[in-house]
Design a protein around this motif. Structure first.
Motif, PDB file in Angstrom:
ATOM      1  N   LYS A  14     135.210  13.169 -12.687  1.00  9.08           N
ATOM      2  CA  LYS A  14     135.052  13.289 -11.229  1.00  9.08           C
ATOM      3  C   LYS A  14     135.751  12.162 -10.475  1.00  9.08           C
ATOM      4  CE  LYS A  14     130.431  11.279 -11.102  1.00  9.08           C
ATOM      5  NZ  LYS A  14     129.025  11.548 -10.954  1.00  9.08           N
ATOM      6  N   SER A  15     136.146  11.121 -11.194  1.00 10.20           N
ATOM      7  CA  SER A  15     136.874  10.057 -10.502  1.00 10.20           C
ATOM      8  C   SER A  15     138.351  10.423 -10.346  1.00 10.20           C
ATOM      9  CB  SER A  15     136.756   8.753 -11.283  1.00 10.20           C
ATOM     10  OG  SER A  15     137.455   8.880 -12.516  1.00 10.20           O
ATOM     11  N   TYR A  16     138.718  11.572 -10.883  1.00  7.74           N
ATOM     12  CA  TYR A  16     140.129  11.952 -10.910  1.00  7.74           C
ATOM     13  C   TYR A  16     140.374  13.308 -10.246  1.00  7.74           C
ATOM     14  CZ  TYR A  16     144.707  11.321 -13.037  1.00  7.74           C
ATOM     15  OH  TYR A  16     146.031  11.103 -13.248  1.00  7.74           O
ATOM     16  N   CYS A  17     139.290  14.092 -10.154  1.00  8.22           N
ATOM     17  CA  CYS A  17     139.401  15.464  -9.626  1.00  8.22           C
ATOM     18  C   CYS A  17     139.817  15.441  -8.156  1.00  8.22           C
ATOM     19  CB  CYS A  17     138.042  16.151  -9.797  1.00  8.22           C
ATOM     20  SG  CYS A  17     137.921  17.743  -8.992  1.00  8.22           S
ATOM     21  N   LEU A  18     140.757  16.308  -7.796  1.00  3.46           N
ATOM     22  CA  LEU A  18     141.238  16.375  -6.406  1.00  3.46           C
ATOM     23  C   LEU A  18     140.306  17.201  -5.521  1.00  3.46           C
ATOM     24  CD1 LEU A  18     144.994  17.377  -6.931  1.00  3.46           C
ATOM     25  CD2 LEU A  18     144.054  15.091  -6.830  1.00  3.46           C
ATOM     26  N   GLY A  19     139.509  18.065  -6.159  1.00  2.37           N
ATOM     27  CA  GLY A  19     138.682  18.991  -5.378  1.00  2.37           C
ATOM     28  C   GLY A  19     139.494  20.140  -4.821  1.00  2.37           C
ATOM     29  N   THR A  76     129.948  14.800  -4.149  1.00  4.04           N
ATOM     30  CA  THR A  76     131.140  14.111  -4.656  1.00  4.04           C
ATOM     31  C   THR A  76     132.441  14.813  -4.244  1.00  4.04           C
ATOM     32  OG1 THR A  76     131.056  15.421  -6.676  1.00  4.04           O
ATOM     33  CG2 THR A  76     129.912  13.312  -6.716  1.00  4.04           C
ATOM     34  N   ASN A  77     132.324  16.043  -3.740  1.00  2.00           N
ATOM     35  CA  ASN A  77     133.499  16.856  -3.387  1.00  2.00           C
ATOM     36  C   ASN A  77     134.427  17.070  -4.580  1.00  2.00           C
ATOM     37  OD1 ASN A  77     133.041  17.595  -0.736  1.00  2.00           O
ATOM     38  ND2 ASN A  77     133.735  15.596   0.009  1.00  2.00           N
ATOM     39  N   THR A  78     133.848  17.104  -5.759  1.00  5.86           N
ATOM     40  CA  THR A  78     134.648  17.355  -6.962  1.00  5.86           C
ATOM     41  C   THR A  78     134.031  18.521  -7.732  1.00  5.86           C
ATOM     42  OG1 THR A  78     133.336  15.726  -8.139  1.00  5.86           O
ATOM     43  CG2 THR A  78     135.437  14.962  -7.249  1.00  5.86           C
TER      44      THR A  78
END
Lengths: 399, 243
Positions: free
Chosen positions: B145-150, B169-171
């Protein structure tokens, strides 16, 4: 906000993931690709009649291309991470390649072609203007101020080559957008090998119609005579392209109806209920059959100029609306039914939110603002081309 | 090798890009856990499921799942007689609070727990534009989730409706097979609380895992086999109407 559901949806499916902004994305890139292909008609295929729209088509493509990534950017949960698509692209992802296709098209094709085509004008303006305007045009020359006949001929030849590369690039830009949807095997509404080719032809249709409308509108605003030979030719191309596009869409439809796979009953019900207005009425009847019939009418009868102009304006507007409806039906329609094929959800469009109607309207107006600026800086009208002191004629079209 | 200033300027961005790749494909570490010795999946024994909703509640608490979203859920099927193509399905609040008594007596009634199928050839990981979601070497589909663009492409690509966008988190989020637990030798939260043993965590690489005996002696299926995703959640006693 409670979302009305009919039948059974998987619990995580109720909320739509891709909003009106994602409808704009294929619509805008379609206009870019279509406008460029119209421009290339004159450049590569030597269709002299459409020459008055050549530069306008290029500037239109650029104005819309500059806006194309914005709806995507606005839609992302983490827009600040979007550059990761360039830094660490996931090579198996169709979406990851968008950044590269976009950059290639913007930098290697469109900007270069426009610059080469305008270089003579830019150099002359940098010589004839003063103050900040002069500095601006001088900057745009990028140090290349030689406008000798030989130099202009090189520009022309190079521009021709770029257009040659540009045509498959424009196809790639939009065909690839079709592939983003067409390759989702989980979604039977999208999953189709025809999707990229349908997207390409619908792009051509929308781009040609948009440039035709913009040309007629700009001529009226400037108080100039509309070149009817040009508009007649564009309308003719619009009709031919539209017939191919419509045939492809019908082919897809007939195939689906005849195969009637497990998803058919669910999709059929959706088309007859939730998508009836946007798909059957707006997209098919108003946005496809009517403009094709109107354009065919102008081919079969000898209408007066004024009537032809009005028919083209109506057909053009209906076409653009129809193609927008097509994008809407693909993007939104593809999310209204459950992947269990047992139920349907509803799309509730908000207004002044990040993915609401208001930003969508602003994003649709933005390309016109860009186009206005571009037209002011780089007038696309043949009569507005500055003459050099030595009377050097533009090389383009002379070789 | 002499590191000149010019060479350093070339190497630094290359190293940064390489590091991003490494980070994207590195699941959460746990001591004494040998990642290559496992290949995780799950067994769902449909006749055993009573639709109590314990698994949904446990998952929600364990993983802090926002209300209205589900890493796992239960569906109740009612198949009237021969109409297996048109079953009646419901899943009120994902079955979290169980189900009201069934008043329909004709036809078949049964519960189907659902979760991410941790597919070997998962369409969701294929489409992720930055590789923020990936199949770990022990066969669990995870999201960084620290990398996902959403961008939500993975949500569209999942044929089973297992993914959602976490509004906090918008992910993208989904079942992680309680990766933080299974790498420490525990079972998943849902399996742990299931009162009838309808859910069983399965290590397909472990020859001593009872899953192997079960697979030999029972007829099991995966959801939507025509999708060819290599799903690793096996269903025992699944009716043809389930989708």
């Amino acid at each position: 906000m409670q979302i009305p559901v009919e039948g059974f949806m998987y619990p995580n499916e109720v909320e739509l993931q891709w909003s009106v902004l994602i409808v704009l994305y294929p619509f805008i890139t379609g206009l870019v690709a279509g406008a460029f292909i119209l421009a290339s008609l004159e450049r590569v295929f030597r269709v002299e009649a459409v020459k008055p729209t050549y530069r306008l088509a290029l500037l239109t493509a650029l104005a819309f291309l500059l806006v194309a990534p914005l709806p995507l950017q606005l839609h992302l949960g983490h827009p600040e991470r979007s550059l990761e698509m360039y830094l660490t692209p996931h090579r198996s992802s169709a979406m990851a390649m968008f950044g590269f296709v976009y950059l290639w098209y913007l930098m290697a094709v469109l900007l270069l072609e426009i610059w080469l085509d305008y270089r003579r004008d830019i150099v002359l303006k940098s010589q004839s203007t003063t103050g900040i305007t002069r500095l601006f045009y001088r900057f745009l020359t990028f140090g290349s101020s030689n406008i000798s006949e030989r130099s202009l001929r090189i520009d022309d030849r190079l521009g021709y080559t770029i257009t040659l590369i540009g045509i498959p690039s424009a196809f790639m830009l939009h065909g690839y957008v079709g592939f983003i949807f067409g390759s989702v095997k989980a979604n039977p509404w999208w999953s189709s090998p025809l999707m990229p080719i349908v997207f390409i032809f619908s792009a051509m249709v929308s781009g040609i119609a948009a440039v035709m409308l913009l040309y007629m509108l700009s001529a009226s605003l400037r108080g100039k005579e509309i070149d009817m030979r040009c508009v007649d030719k564009i309308a003719q191309y619009l009709m031919y392209t539209f017939i191919i596009d419509f045939s492809l869409e019908m082919l897809d439809l007939i195939q689906r109806i005849y195969e009637a796979d497990e998803s058919f009953r669910s999709l059929d019900f959706m088309v007859h209920t939730r998508l009836w207005t946007s798909q059957v009425i707006v997209q098919m009847l108003l946005g496809t059959v009517t403009p094709i019939a109107l354009l065919a009418l102008t081919q079969l009868s000898n209408f007066k100029e004024l009537i032809r102009r009005r028919i083209y304006a109506i057909a053009g507007c209906l076409t653009v609306v129809g193609i927008f409806a097509m994008r809407w039906n693909v993007v939104i329609g593809g999310q209204l039914f459950s992947k269990s094929f047992l139920g349907y959800t509803t799309y509730k469009m908000s207004f002044a939110t990040r993915e609401g109607l208001l930003p969508a309207i602003v994003l649709m107006l933005l390309p016109f603002a860009f186009l206005w600026v571009l037209v002011k800086l780089l007038p696309p009208w043949p009569d507005a081309r500055p003459a050099s002191a030595s009377g050097t004629a533009p090389a383009h079209g002379t070789t | 090798m002499d590191i000149t200033r010019r060479r350093l300027l070339v190497l630094l961005p290359a190293a940064a890009v390489a590091w991003k790749y490494i980070q994207a494909g590195t699941p959460e570490a746990a001591p004494n856990y040998k990642i290559v010795e496992h290949w995780w999946g799950m067994l769902i024994d449909i006749p055993k499921c009573i639709g109590c909703g314990s698994c949904v509640r446990a998952c929600s608490e364990e993983n802090d799942v926002p209300d209205g979203y589900f890493r796992t859920w239960i569906e109740r099927y009612h198949v009237p007689d021969w109409k297996i193509e048109r079953p009646e399905v419901e899943s009120p609040d994902g079955g979290k609070q169980g189900f009201p008594p069934n008043e329909i007596s004709d036809g078949k009634n049964f519960f189907v727990p659902k979760l991410c199928n941790h597919c070997q050839d998962s369409p969701c990981t294929q489409v992720c534009p930055v590789g923020a979601t990936f199949v770990s070497p022990d066969g669990v589909v995870l999201v960084d989730k620290s990398y996902c663009l959403g961008c939500r492409y993975c949500v569209q690509a999942c044929p089973y409706g297992c993914r959602f966008i976490n509004p906090k988190t918008n992910t993208a989020e989904k079942c992680s097979l309680c990766y933080h637990r299974i790498t420490k030798g525990l079972t998943t939260a849902c399996c742990e609380v299931c009162p009838t043993g309808a859910r069983q965590l399965a290590d397909l690489k472990n020859p001593k895992d009872p899953i192997h005996e079960f697979l030999k002696t029972h007829t099991v299926q995966v959801l939507k086999p025509h999708m060819a995703t290599g799903a690793k959640v096996f269903y025992n006693g699944m009716d043809g109407s389930v989708r």
